[in-house]
Design an enzyme around this catalytic site. Structure first.
Site, PDB file in Angstrom:
ATOM      1  N   LYS A  62       0.826  -1.223   0.000  1.00 25.23           N
ATOM      2  CA  LYS A  62       0.000   0.000   0.000  1.00 25.23           C
ATOM      3  C   LYS A  62       0.850   1.258   0.000  1.00 25.23           C
ATOM      4  O   LYS A  62       0.483   2.267  -0.573  1.00 25.23           O
ATOM      5  CB  LYS A  62      -0.884   0.013   1.247  1.00 25.23           C
ATOM      6  CG  LYS A  62      -2.163  -0.769   1.092  1.00 25.23           C
ATOM      7  CD  LYS A  62      -3.044  -0.567   2.308  1.00 25.23           C
ATOM      8  CE  LYS A  62      -4.289  -1.413   2.255  1.00 25.23           C
ATOM      9  NZ  LYS A  62      -5.397  -0.825   1.506  1.00 25.23           N
ATOM     10  N   THR A  82      -3.656   1.396  -2.406  1.00 25.34           N
ATOM     11  CA  THR A  82      -4.187   2.688  -2.814  1.00 25.34           C
ATOM     12  C   THR A  82      -3.601   3.822  -1.961  1.00 25.34           C
ATOM     13  O   THR A  82      -3.571   3.717  -0.730  1.00 25.34           O
ATOM     14  CB  THR A  82      -5.728   2.702  -2.699  1.00 25.34           C
ATOM     15  OG1 THR A  82      -6.265   1.739  -3.591  1.00 25.34           O
ATOM     16  CG2 THR A  82      -6.319   4.052  -3.013  1.00 25.34           C
ATOM     17  N   ASN A 107     -11.438  -8.032   4.066  1.00 22.47           N
ATOM     18  CA  ASN A 107     -10.758  -6.880   4.674  1.00 22.47           C
ATOM     19  C   ASN A 107     -11.650  -5.655   4.619  1.00 22.47           C
ATOM     20  O   ASN A 107     -12.436  -5.477   3.700  1.00 22.47           O
ATOM     21  CB  ASN A 107      -9.411  -6.621   3.987  1.00 22.47           C
ATOM     22  CG  ASN A 107      -9.534  -5.658   2.823  1.00 22.47           C
ATOM     23  OD1 ASN A 107      -9.535  -4.432   3.006  1.00 22.47           O
ATOM     24  ND2 ASN A 107      -9.667  -6.208   1.621  1.00 22.47           N
ATOM     25  N   ARG A 108     -11.514  -4.837   5.671  1.00 18.88           N
ATOM     26  CA  ARG A 108     -12.164  -3.507   5.679  1.00 18.88           C
ATOM     27  C   ARG A 108     -11.142  -2.489   6.163  1.00 18.88           C
ATOM     28  O   ARG A 108     -11.383  -1.727   7.100  1.00 18.88           O
ATOM     29  CB  ARG A 108     -13.432  -3.525   6.547  1.00 18.88           C
ATOM     30  CG  ARG A 108     -13.271  -4.078   7.947  1.00 18.88           C
ATOM     31  CD  ARG A 108     -14.515  -3.790   8.805  1.00 18.88           C
ATOM     32  NE  ARG A 108     -14.406  -4.319  10.138  1.00 18.88           N
ATOM     33  CZ  ARG A 108     -14.844  -5.514  10.542  1.00 18.88           C
ATOM     34  NH1 ARG A 108     -15.428  -6.318   9.682  1.00 18.88           N
ATOM     35  NH2 ARG A 108     -14.710  -5.880  11.810  1.00 18.88           N
ATOM     36  N   PHE A 111      -8.290   2.108   3.158  1.00 21.60           N
ATOM     37  CA  PHE A 111      -7.231   2.979   2.613  1.00 21.60           C
ATOM     38  C   PHE A 111      -6.289   3.525   3.693  1.00 21.60           C
ATOM     39  O   PHE A 111      -6.017   4.729   3.767  1.00 21.60           O
ATOM     40  CB  PHE A 111      -7.835   4.162   1.835  1.00 21.60           C
ATOM     41  CG  PHE A 111      -8.518   3.813   0.551  1.00 21.60           C
ATOM     42  CD1 PHE A 111      -8.358   2.569  -0.062  1.00 21.60           C
ATOM     43  CD2 PHE A 111      -9.335   4.752  -0.091  1.00 21.60           C
ATOM     44  CE1 PHE A 111      -8.990   2.261  -1.265  1.00 21.60           C
ATOM     45  CE2 PHE A 111      -9.976   4.463  -1.292  1.00 21.60           C
ATOM     46  CZ  PHE A 111      -9.802   3.209  -1.870  1.00 21.60           C
ATOM     47  N   SER A 169     -13.328   0.220  -4.067  1.00 24.86           N
ATOM     48  CA  SER A 169     -13.171  -0.334  -2.725  1.00 24.86           C
ATOM     49  C   SER A 169     -14.534  -0.347  -2.044  1.00 24.86           C
ATOM     50  O   SER A 169     -15.245   0.661  -2.056  1.00 24.86           O
ATOM     51  CB  SER A 169     -12.206   0.513  -1.894  1.00 24.86           C
ATOM     52  OG  SER A 169     -12.327   0.109  -0.546  1.00 24.86           O
ATOM     53  N   ASN A 171     -14.834  -0.390   1.027  1.00 24.29           N
ATOM     54  CA  ASN A 171     -14.608   0.096   2.392  1.00 24.29           C
ATOM     55  C   ASN A 171     -14.543   1.613   2.519  1.00 24.29           C
ATOM     56  O   ASN A 171     -14.207   2.137   3.567  1.00 24.29           O
ATOM     57  CB  ASN A 171     -13.317  -0.528   2.949  1.00 24.29           C
ATOM     58  CG  ASN A 171     -13.397  -2.041   2.925  1.00 24.29           C
ATOM     59  OD1 ASN A 171     -14.400  -2.607   3.344  1.00 24.29           O
ATOM     60  ND2 ASN A 171     -12.367  -2.686   2.415  1.00 24.29           N
ATOM     61  N   THR A 172     -14.799   2.321   1.429  1.00 20.72           N
ATOM     62  CA  THR A 172     -14.911   3.782   1.492  1.00 20.72           C
ATOM     63  C   THR A 172     -16.330   4.080   1.031  1.00 20.72           C
ATOM     64  O   THR A 172     -16.686   3.806  -0.116  1.00 20.72           O
ATOM     65  CB  THR A 172     -13.867   4.454   0.564  1.00 20.72           C
ATOM     66  OG1 THR A 172     -12.571   4.117   1.049  1.00 20.72           O
ATOM     67  CG2 THR A 172     -14.023   5.965   0.541  1.00 20.72           C
ATOM     68  N   LYS A 207     -10.198   0.712 -11.921  1.00 19.03           N
ATOM     69  CA  LYS A 207     -10.431  -0.584 -11.250  1.00 19.03           C
ATOM     70  C   LYS A 207     -11.880  -0.669 -10.807  1.00 19.03           C
ATOM     71  O   LYS A 207     -12.369   0.181 -10.073  1.00 19.03           O
ATOM     72  CB  LYS A 207      -9.505  -0.713 -10.037  1.00 19.03           C
ATOM     73  CG  LYS A 207      -9.612  -2.066  -9.359  1.00 19.03           C
ATOM     74  CD  LYS A 207      -8.431  -2.325  -8.476  1.00 19.03           C
ATOM     75  CE  LYS A 207      -8.526  -3.659  -7.783  1.00 19.03           C
ATOM     76  NZ  LYS A 207      -7.375  -3.896  -6.904  1.00 19.03           N
ATOM     77  N   ASN A 236     -12.026  -5.578  -8.105  1.00 19.21           N
ATOM     78  CA  ASN A 236     -11.739  -5.429  -6.676  1.00 19.21           C
ATOM     79  C   ASN A 236     -12.447  -6.560  -5.907  1.00 19.21           C
ATOM     80  O   ASN A 236     -13.043  -7.448  -6.523  1.00 19.21           O
ATOM     81  CB  ASN A 236     -12.233  -4.044  -6.216  1.00 19.21           C
ATOM     82  CG  ASN A 236     -11.333  -3.466  -5.137  1.00 19.21           C
ATOM     83  OD1 ASN A 236     -10.979  -4.173  -4.189  1.00 19.21           O
ATOM     84  ND2 ASN A 236     -10.963  -2.214  -5.277  1.00 19.21           N
TER      85      ASN A 236
HETATM   86  C1  LIG Z   1      -5.977  -7.008   2.570  1.00 22.85           C
HETATM   87  C2  LIG Z   1      -6.351  -6.457   1.229  1.00 22.85           C
HETATM   88  C3  LIG Z   1      -6.207  -5.095   0.982  1.00 22.85           C
HETATM   89  C4  LIG Z   1      -6.553  -4.568  -0.268  1.00 22.85           C
HETATM   90  N1  LIG Z   1      -6.376  -3.235  -0.505  1.00 22.85           N
HETATM   91  C5  LIG Z   1      -6.636  -2.730  -1.741  1.00 22.85           C
HETATM   92  C6  LIG Z   1      -6.385  -1.373  -2.038  1.00 22.85           C
HETATM   93  O1  LIG Z   1      -5.892  -0.601  -1.216  1.00 22.85           O
HETATM   94  N2  LIG Z   1      -6.706  -0.922  -3.281  1.00 22.85           N
HETATM   95  C7  LIG Z   1      -7.238  -1.737  -4.246  1.00 22.85           C
HETATM   96  O2  LIG Z   1      -7.481  -1.277  -5.358  1.00 22.85           O
HETATM   97  N3  LIG Z   1      -7.470  -3.036  -3.990  1.00 22.85           N
HETATM   98  C8  LIG Z   1      -7.174  -3.552  -2.768  1.00 22.85           C
HETATM   99  N4  LIG Z   1      -7.407  -4.872  -2.513  1.00 22.85           N
HETATM  100  C9  LIG Z   1      -8.048  -5.720  -3.565  1.00 22.85           C
HETATM  101  C10 LIG Z   1      -7.012  -6.489  -4.381  1.00 22.85           C
HETATM  102  O3  LIG Z   1      -6.176  -5.617  -5.088  1.00 22.85           O
HETATM  103  C11 LIG Z   1      -7.704  -7.440  -5.378  1.00 22.85           C
HETATM  104  O4  LIG Z   1      -8.455  -6.677  -6.298  1.00 22.85           O
HETATM  105  C12 LIG Z   1      -8.638  -8.434  -4.708  1.00 22.85           C
HETATM  106  O5  LIG Z   1      -8.086  -8.865  -3.481  1.00 22.85           O
HETATM  107  C13 LIG Z   1      -8.894  -9.665  -5.584  1.00 22.85           C
HETATM  108  O6  LIG Z   1      -7.701 -10.362  -5.867  1.00 22.85           O
HETATM  109  P1  LIG Z   1      -7.245 -11.683  -5.046  1.00 22.85           P
HETATM  110  O7  LIG Z   1      -8.404 -12.616  -5.035  1.00 22.85           O
HETATM  111  O8  LIG Z   1      -6.061 -12.201  -5.799  1.00 22.85           O
HETATM  112  O9  LIG Z   1      -6.865 -11.212  -3.693  1.00 22.85           O
HETATM  113  C14 LIG Z   1      -7.068  -5.422  -1.267  1.00 22.85           C
HETATM  114  C15 LIG Z   1      -7.195  -6.781  -1.010  1.00 22.85           C
HETATM  115  C16 LIG Z   1      -6.854  -7.306   0.207  1.00 22.85           C
HETATM  116  C17 LIG Z   1      -7.004  -8.792   0.439  1.00 22.85           C
END
Ligand SMILES: Cc1cc2nc3c(=O)[nH]c(=O)nc-3n(C[C@H](O)[C@H](O)[C@H](O)COP(=O)(O)O)c2cc1C
Length: 346
Positions: A62, A82, A107-108, A111, A169, A171-172, A207, A236
């Protein structure tokens, strides 16, 4: 090695385990395994050649602290962020949950990051050794989210290989409203105007959420093409799809990632691929943990892929393993390069 210590790592709270991984990667003591060079996997993107199409998804690094170590682990490219204009703490802990039986995370985080000035100087002081994407978003309490995206564009347009506009996201609060035609159109127009002012040609990726209305896909594609968006990242994490999960944490609020997201993401990739009338690059994300799962995303229409949750469950060697599996799969198809398989699903 990872298989032996996985039990111990999984005894730690997931966010603590993640912070430990970042600390370890900061030392950059990754054994200098030869990065796999294979013509079958080499991919061209944004005018550059990368060794393979597998990137680490946003959220892992991040704060842009360990991208050069991630290149050493074999990732073909890295997306950091992000990143928001100002530093923010994110939501109260605990805010990451491991769903072991489901090979998933919820996750929540919200950012949590050090803010754009700090991250910019960090990247400047440690030049990336591979292709770097920078994912930007708005602060939680901002009065003007569009302006926050423009701050990100100004801060990073000259130091990244591409920028990702994160509107997905869960979570926002209300961030996903940018999926509505009007709001998306306005945001992307402002971005294009700012790009013109800055005289920058940095490729922009957007995204998107896996929870969007399927009937809006054609309209979204139209808006992306009109506003010269070169790349769409699908997807996402999801705030739905909880019914069939087994783990006790399945109803925690937040975004679900990993295996339960895979089919939904593949379906959307294919819908977008069919809907685009021009050549927009699709980056496929969601549930990747093997050569076969990358292959599925590519034949559905993705040019590149990314993963995050797969590395939590399979460990830091995951890219090497995936690349070897992919090479075997591609050899059987008889093509000369993975790009020839794009969208080939019957
Ligand atoms: C702990 C965690 C934090 C994440 N934080 C972000 C983020 O800050 N920005 C973002 O665009 N996606 C974030 N993601 C989403 C991932 O980039 C990805 O789109 C999503 O996890 C699906 O891919 P995966 O199944 O391979 O994990 C996060 C995912 C996880 C598990």
């Amino acid at each position: 090695m990872f298989e032996k210590i996985r039990g111990l790592i999984f005894k730690l709270d997931p966010e603590t385990a993640h912070n430990l991984a970042i600390k370890t990667l900061k030392f950059n003591f990754i054994p200098n395994k030869k990065v796999q060079q294979n013509n079958l996997l080499e991919t061209k993107i944004f005018g550059k050649k990368i060794p393979n199409p597998i990137g680490i998804a946003a959220g892992f690094d991040k704060d842009a602290e360990v991208y050069n170590s991630l290149f050493k682990l074999g990732f073909g490219y890295v997306e950091v962020g992000t990143i928001t204009p100002l530093k923010q703490y994110g939501n109260p802990k605990p805010r990451v949950f491991r769903l072991e039986e489901d090979e998933a995370l919820i996750n929540r985080l919200g950012f949590n990051n050090s803010g754009s000035d700090k991250v910019r100087s960090r990247i400047l002081s440690s030049p990336p050794t591979g292709l770097l994407g920078i994912n930007i978003g708005p602060n939680k309490d901002t009065k003007d989210r569009v302006k926050d995206f423009l701050v990100g564009l100004r801060k990073f347009h000259d130091i990244g290989d591409y920028l990702t506009i994160n509107i997905s996201s869960p979570n926002t609060e209300n961030l996903r409203n940018f999926h509505n035609d009007e709001e998306m159109g306005e945001l992307l127009e402002e971005i294009q105007t700012e790009k013109d002012k800055l005289k920058t040609n940095i490729p922009i990726a957007i995204k998107i959420s896996p929870d969007l209305e399927f009937k809006s896909i054609d309209k979204i594609c139209e808006i992306l093409i009109k506003n010269k968006i070169s790349t769409v990242i699908i997807s996402n994490s999801t705030d739905r799809t909880r019914e069939n999960l087994k783990n006790i944490n399945k109803l925690e609020k937040g975004g679900l990632s990993g295996k339960p997201l895979e089919n939904k993401s593949n379906f959307l990739i294919n819908e977008f691929y069919k809907s685009f009338k021009s050549d927009i690059t699709i980056i496929g994300v969601g549930g990747i943990d093997s050569g076969r799962s990358v292959y599925e995303k590519i034949i559905n229409g993705a040019k590149l892929v990314q993963l995050y949750t797969g590395m939590v469950f399979k460990g830091p060697n995951i890219v090497f393993k995936i690349n070897n599996e992919l090479i075997e799969i591609i050899k059987k198809t008889g093509v000369n390069n993975i790009s020839e398989l794009r969208g080939s699903k019957k």
